[in-house]
Design an enzyme around this catalytic site. Sequence first.
Site, PDB file in Angstrom:
ATOM      1  CB  CYS A   1      96.664 -19.917  25.740  1.00 33.06           C
ATOM      2  SG  CYS A   1      96.901 -18.263  24.851  1.00 33.06           S
TER       3      CYS A   1
ATOM      4  CD  GLN B   1      89.884 -20.497  20.839  1.00 30.35           C
ATOM      5  OE1 GLN B   1      89.895 -19.952  21.673  1.00 30.35           O
ATOM      6  NE2 GLN B   1      89.083 -21.719  20.882  1.00 30.35           N
TER       7      GLN B   1
ATOM      8  NE  ARG C   1      89.957 -21.280  32.861  1.00 32.66           N
ATOM      9  CZ  ARG C   1      91.145 -21.793  33.072  1.00 32.66           C
ATOM     10  NH1 ARG C   1      91.970 -21.567  31.591  1.00 32.66           N
ATOM     11  NH2 ARG C   1      91.638 -22.350  33.900  1.00 32.66           N
TER      12      ARG C   1
ATOM     13  CD  GLU D   1      94.613 -11.707  30.409  1.00 36.24           C
ATOM     14  OE1 GLU D   1      95.168 -12.588  30.137  1.00 36.24           O
ATOM     15  OE2 GLU D   1      94.574 -10.458  29.728  1.00 36.24           O
TER      16      GLU D   1
ATOM     17  CB  THR E   1      82.208 -20.900  21.970  1.00 39.11           C
ATOM     18  OG1 THR E   1      82.806 -21.303  23.171  1.00 39.11           O
ATOM     19  CG2 THR E   1      80.893 -21.732  22.023  1.00 39.11           C
TER      20      THR E   1
ATOM     21  CG  MET F   1      80.092 -14.212  23.713  1.00 40.81           C
ATOM     22  SD  MET F   1      78.927 -14.624  25.020  1.00 40.81           S
ATOM     23  CE  MET F   1      79.188 -16.511  25.430  1.00 40.81           C
ATOM     24  CG  HIS F   2      88.432 -13.570  21.966  1.00 37.71           C
ATOM     25  ND1 HIS F   2      88.881 -14.617  21.542  1.00 37.71           N
ATOM     26  CD2 HIS F   2      89.562 -13.005  22.347  1.00 37.71           C
ATOM     27  CE1 HIS F   2      90.333 -14.693  21.540  1.00 37.71           C
ATOM     28  NE2 HIS F   2      90.533 -13.717  22.464  1.00 37.71           N
TER      29      HIS F   2
ATOM     30  CG  ASP G   1      85.513 -20.198  33.093  1.00 33.41           C
ATOM     31  OD1 ASP G   1      85.492 -19.030  33.142  1.00 33.41           O
ATOM     32  OD2 ASP G   1      85.294 -20.516  31.953  1.00 33.41           O
TER      33      ASP G   1
ATOM     34  CB  CYS H   1      93.542 -16.868  23.640  1.00 33.59           C
ATOM     35  SG  CYS H   1      93.423 -17.773  25.016  1.00 33.59           S
TER      36      CYS H   1
ATOM     37  NE  ARG I   1      86.006 -17.391  30.639  1.00 37.26           N
ATOM     38  CZ  ARG I   1      86.199 -18.259  29.624  1.00 37.26           C
ATOM     39  NH1 ARG I   1      86.766 -17.237  28.523  1.00 37.26           N
ATOM     40  NH2 ARG I   1      86.290 -19.283  29.488  1.00 37.26           N
TER      41      ARG I   1
END
Length: 199
Positions: free
Chosen positions: A68, A73, A96, A94, A151, A53-54, A128, A70, A130
């Site tokens: 970062c 990853q 978090r 975007e 993750t 889950m990106h 966070d 990201c 999200r």
Amino acid sequence: MANVRARIELMVGQKSNIPAEMLSFEGLETEKEHVAVVFNQADKHQSTPLVRMHSECLTGDVFHSSRCDCGEQLEETINRMSESGGIILYLRQEGRGIGLYNKLDAYELQSQGMNTYEANNHLGFGDDLRDFKEAAQMLEALNISKIKLVTNNPKKIEDIKNYGIEIDEVVNTLAHVKQGNEHYLHSKAAHGHKLNFDK
């Protein structure tokens, strides 16, 4: 109930040489334009596929920002899944969950000495924001209820399990340390992310 809207073949990766399929969805709760990127038809041929889950990161994924990890990853996951198969759920979350402009405001505060969490808190946001309910809806639309989750983030593990997805295994990504992001990574580790700085 979410359903697959379209399934499109395309080549991905930094050299655009990795075959994949991009899936769009309808019926997601917020109607955000999340997509799934599927490698080796993992949703059809694997009972317990590798899933990441990106959350969208324009600065890291597209512009390879030093702030970062990201983008690294994401690329690591693409390369891994090109060999073993898997599914990337690319989520429009975007910063978090605080949005791009707020994230850029947080970057300004980080330049003044705050860490990524302190900056978000200073702007009035939680660590966070999200929620991964729609990720679970996307998996359900693909008839997937059990996954191997890629993750380092314990929140993702807890959230997706709470929405009924069984996790068979957690697969960590590498710690992608580069000039400009070491403080960021250590802040994430202090907040529970499983990062191995020795590799």
